[in-house]
Design a protein around this motif. Sequence first.
Motif, PDB file in Angstrom:
ATOM      1  N   MET A 147      -6.607   0.444   6.745  1.00 24.48           N
ATOM      2  CA  MET A 147      -5.267   0.992   6.909  1.00 24.48           C
ATOM      3  C   MET A 147      -5.273   2.253   7.775  1.00 24.48           C
ATOM      4  O   MET A 147      -4.320   2.530   8.499  1.00 24.48           O
ATOM      5  CB  MET A 147      -4.644   1.277   5.545  1.00 24.48           C
ATOM      6  CG  MET A 147      -4.405   0.043   4.690  1.00 24.48           C
ATOM      7  SD  MET A 147      -3.368  -1.198   5.505  1.00 24.48           S
ATOM      8  CE  MET A 147      -1.810  -0.304   5.612  1.00 24.48           C
ATOM      9  N   TYR A 158      -2.372  -7.288   8.858  1.00 22.96           N
ATOM     10  CA  TYR A 158      -1.365  -6.235   8.841  1.00 22.96           C
ATOM     11  C   TYR A 158      -0.620  -6.256  10.181  1.00 22.96           C
ATOM     12  O   TYR A 158      -1.257  -6.336  11.239  1.00 22.96           O
ATOM     13  CB  TYR A 158      -1.995  -4.854   8.650  1.00 22.96           C
ATOM     14  CG  TYR A 158      -0.963  -3.751   8.762  1.00 22.96           C
ATOM     15  CD1 TYR A 158      -0.245  -3.343   7.653  1.00 22.96           C
ATOM     16  CD2 TYR A 158      -0.670  -3.173   9.993  1.00 22.96           C
ATOM     17  CE1 TYR A 158       0.738  -2.362   7.771  1.00 22.96           C
ATOM     18  CE2 TYR A 158       0.309  -2.211  10.125  1.00 22.96           C
ATOM     19  CZ  TYR A 158       1.005  -1.802   9.009  1.00 22.96           C
ATOM     20  OH  TYR A 158       1.973  -0.843   9.119  1.00 22.96           O
ATOM     21  N   ASN A 217       0.843  -1.191   0.000  1.00 24.18           N
ATOM     22  CA  ASN A 217       0.000   0.000   0.000  1.00 24.18           C
ATOM     23  C   ASN A 217       0.879   1.242   0.000  1.00 24.18           C
ATOM     24  O   ASN A 217       1.830   1.336   0.788  1.00 24.18           O
ATOM     25  CB  ASN A 217      -0.898   0.020   1.244  1.00 24.18           C
ATOM     26  CG  ASN A 217      -1.694  -1.264   1.372  1.00 24.18           C
ATOM     27  OD1 ASN A 217      -2.604  -1.514   0.616  1.00 24.18           O
ATOM     28  ND2 ASN A 217      -1.321  -2.100   2.341  1.00 24.18           N
TER      29      ASN A 217
END
Length: 510
Positions: free
Chosen positions: A435, A378, A346
């Motif tokens: 995120m 993540y 990302n």
Amino acid sequence: MLRNIKLGPNYSRHLALTEPVMDRTAVRLPTFPIESLPGQRWELQTEKQSVGSVIGIGRSFLEAIIKGAAAYYTPTNEQIIKAIATFSDDRLDERLIHPRPHRLLTLLEALARGYSSDELTELTKIDRYYFDQLKRGTDLVRRLNENQGSLDILREAKYWGLSDDQIAQSWAISPQKVADLREENQLHRVYKEVDPSAGEFDEHPHRFYATFETENESDATAGPRALIVGDGPRKLGNSTANDYVLAMIARELKHHQYQVVSHSNNPNSLLMTQWLSDKVYLEPMTEEAVASVARLERPDYAFVPAGKQELGRAIERVSPTTKVVVIEATQIPKNVVSSIPTLEFNGLFDGQVVYQLGVTGELKDQGVGKYQTLAKRYPAHLESDLATKVTATSERAISQQETPGLYQVLYQVDGDAEGVHEDVSPLTAPDIAFMTKVLGMNLTAIWVRLMIGRFSGQALVKASHEGTTYHDAIYRAHFPYADYHLTNQKSAPATVIGAQIERANKGSEQ
């Protein structure tokens, strides 16, 4: 107590105690996930089966329902309309007695075949008032078909809420020719405020709807302003995440002193709140309606969801000074299923520099034994050499993109820890929400600053060091099978109903 309810500075004190006086009619119509879940038996029962709704507001019930029903005219629903037209009378009666989604389309077909209001009331148990009103609409369409080019019929059709597209279809001409005829004869929209007291008190909630009358109650918003076009009615897929991104865009624009003007027909959208939107136009998501708002407001920026670029082009035609920004985040995410580990790099690209935002690793679906991008972790736990290779390959791929923005690179790892860069795509709304959570940085706000020329690479680097990272987090999509009593199907982004973020236990699934 009612007298203690505070509705905000735009409303009269103790309005909750006052009986409302209405000078308009609002209609709310449900939307169903037929496109996302084809082949299912859809029979309306006592349990809720809709995933969202649209709103239509007009001076009459007929105008309101015509504007609300504009959301029904999708390619899939056009097929449904054609299919209903082939029903025998017995089959049509069965549908009237045992309703299915988009019941309105069945009712209109029955009226077109000459069913009386009394017959339909007996079959459906719906009050005949509504059939009398809908009959006025079907009669209007019939007269449209019989009087092509009539200015009197055009005036009447616009007053009752028919769009240029619907009139063009009846007259077998282009919508632009209908629009030109309106312009030549000065048939223009005016906007009325959704006033809770119909003028009895001095109240200004700054919510507007269009109608074809004479007095206009909406002027262009003062100061720098940005138009945000909504994503339409709530649906399966990433619709909830899209609304989150739109809300964050509005909040960041307000932070930079822009007046936020929203155009939406989704009554559940966060854009409806007065804390995010200074003004809202409650109108259909059509080129005609969006262009009319843009012509009046002349915004500095217009933010349009991906997949609705035709609305952006309509804005540019009527307001050439407006910079149209496509919100690529609202694209439907891909679900890549693979037998080998898959990574996603990302990053944010400012046109020159790629800023790394972290790497996620896809989780294995224990049911099928494969990795899928709708379940991820993540951060991905990578060996140093592989991390270096993924970063270098991904940064090179992102730097080749034509426009700045948030991007994601799909990277598959073979048995020798070699990698194959598969695809570069915009970071989608669910990934932005995930995120943002795990990095402790508002990625939507950073993207907005990039779009309006307020971006600072130094500030981003500083924020990345100061962010309260959410270590070892897992993202899993949820599917609507249990909610709709369906058997499990192959997972696909269009059938996602939501997602869950949770902390991962150290050493859990990779």
